[in-house]
Motif scaffolding. Structure first.
Motif, PDB file in Angstrom:
ATOM      1  N   HIS A  14      -8.412   7.660  -4.417  1.00  0.00           N
ATOM      2  CA  HIS A  14      -8.025   9.046  -4.118  1.00  0.00           C
ATOM      3  C   HIS A  14      -7.604   9.774  -5.390  1.00  0.00           C
ATOM      4  O   HIS A  14      -7.945  10.942  -5.592  1.00  0.00           O
ATOM      5  CB  HIS A  14      -6.899   9.070  -3.092  1.00  0.00           C
ATOM      6  N   VAL A  15      -6.869   9.097  -6.271  1.00  0.00           N
ATOM      7  CA  VAL A  15      -6.428   9.709  -7.527  1.00  0.00           C
ATOM      8  C   VAL A  15      -7.623  10.077  -8.397  1.00  0.00           C
ATOM      9  O   VAL A  15      -7.703  11.199  -8.920  1.00  0.00           O
ATOM     10  CB  VAL A  15      -5.472   8.756  -8.280  1.00  0.00           C
ATOM     11  N   SER A  58       2.210   1.806  -3.670  1.00  0.00           N
ATOM     12  CA  SER A  58       1.261   1.764  -4.782  1.00  0.00           C
ATOM     13  C   SER A  58       0.341   2.973  -4.711  1.00  0.00           C
ATOM     14  O   SER A  58       0.302   3.691  -3.718  1.00  0.00           O
ATOM     15  CB  SER A  58       0.442   0.476  -4.744  1.00  0.00           C
ATOM     16  N   TYR A  59      -0.358   3.204  -5.781  1.00  0.00           N
ATOM     17  CA  TYR A  59      -1.277   4.329  -5.841  1.00  0.00           C
ATOM     18  C   TYR A  59      -2.587   3.970  -5.164  1.00  0.00           C
ATOM     19  O   TYR A  59      -3.077   2.855  -5.276  1.00  0.00           O
ATOM     20  CB  TYR A  59      -1.576   4.704  -7.288  1.00  0.00           C
ATOM     21  N   ASN A  60      -3.147   4.954  -4.496  1.00  0.00           N
ATOM     22  CA  ASN A  60      -4.497   4.810  -3.972  1.00  0.00           C
ATOM     23  C   ASN A  60      -5.420   5.314  -5.080  1.00  0.00           C
ATOM     24  O   ASN A  60      -5.670   6.509  -5.198  1.00  0.00           O
ATOM     25  CB  ASN A  60      -4.651   5.624  -2.686  1.00  0.00           C
ATOM     26  N   LEU A  61      -5.889   4.402  -5.930  1.00  0.00           N
ATOM     27  CA  LEU A  61      -6.624   4.788  -7.133  1.00  0.00           C
ATOM     28  C   LEU A  61      -7.906   5.540  -6.827  1.00  0.00           C
ATOM     29  O   LEU A  61      -8.295   6.436  -7.573  1.00  0.00           O
ATOM     30  CB  LEU A  61      -6.920   3.555  -7.977  1.00  0.00           C
ATOM     31  N   THR A 105      -9.458  13.042  -6.857  1.00  0.00           N
ATOM     32  CA  THR A 105      -8.711  14.296  -7.025  1.00  0.00           C
ATOM     33  C   THR A 105      -8.811  14.802  -8.457  1.00  0.00           C
ATOM     34  O   THR A 105      -9.039  16.007  -8.690  1.00  0.00           O
ATOM     35  CB  THR A 105      -7.235  14.068  -6.658  1.00  0.00           C
ATOM     36  N   GLU A 112       0.830  -1.207   0.000  1.00  0.00           N
ATOM     37  CA  GLU A 112       0.000   0.000   0.000  1.00  0.00           C
ATOM     38  C   GLU A 112       0.861   1.252   0.000  1.00  0.00           C
ATOM     39  O   GLU A 112       0.529   2.244  -0.644  1.00  0.00           O
ATOM     40  CB  GLU A 112      -0.914  -0.002   1.222  1.00  0.00           C
TER      41      GLU A 112
END
Length: 57
Positions: free
Chosen positions: A46-47, A41-44, A50, A38
């Motif tokens: 949240h991305v 890696s990206y928190n998709l 945003t 975690e």
């Protein structure tokens, strides 16, 4: 063949200490690996949130 559902109402058996410590260690290692994954890696969710909120402006 024995009916496994007859064992449901039986009291729980004590687990050997070695087995319990091994299982707890394995769970701790799995949790550590999940936390590291975690972290890198990206928190998709949240991305996406945003990006969609910045496009509305």
């Amino acid at each position: 063949m024995e009916n496994p559902f007859k064992q449901i109402n039986q009291p729980l058996k004590e687990v050997p200490a070695e087995l319990k410590s091994k299982v707890m260690h394995d769970i701790a290692m799995a949790k550590l690996l999940m936390d590291l994954a975690e972290l890198f890696s990206y928190n998709l969710g949240h991305v996406i949130d945003t990006v969609s909120s910045s496009r509305k402006k």
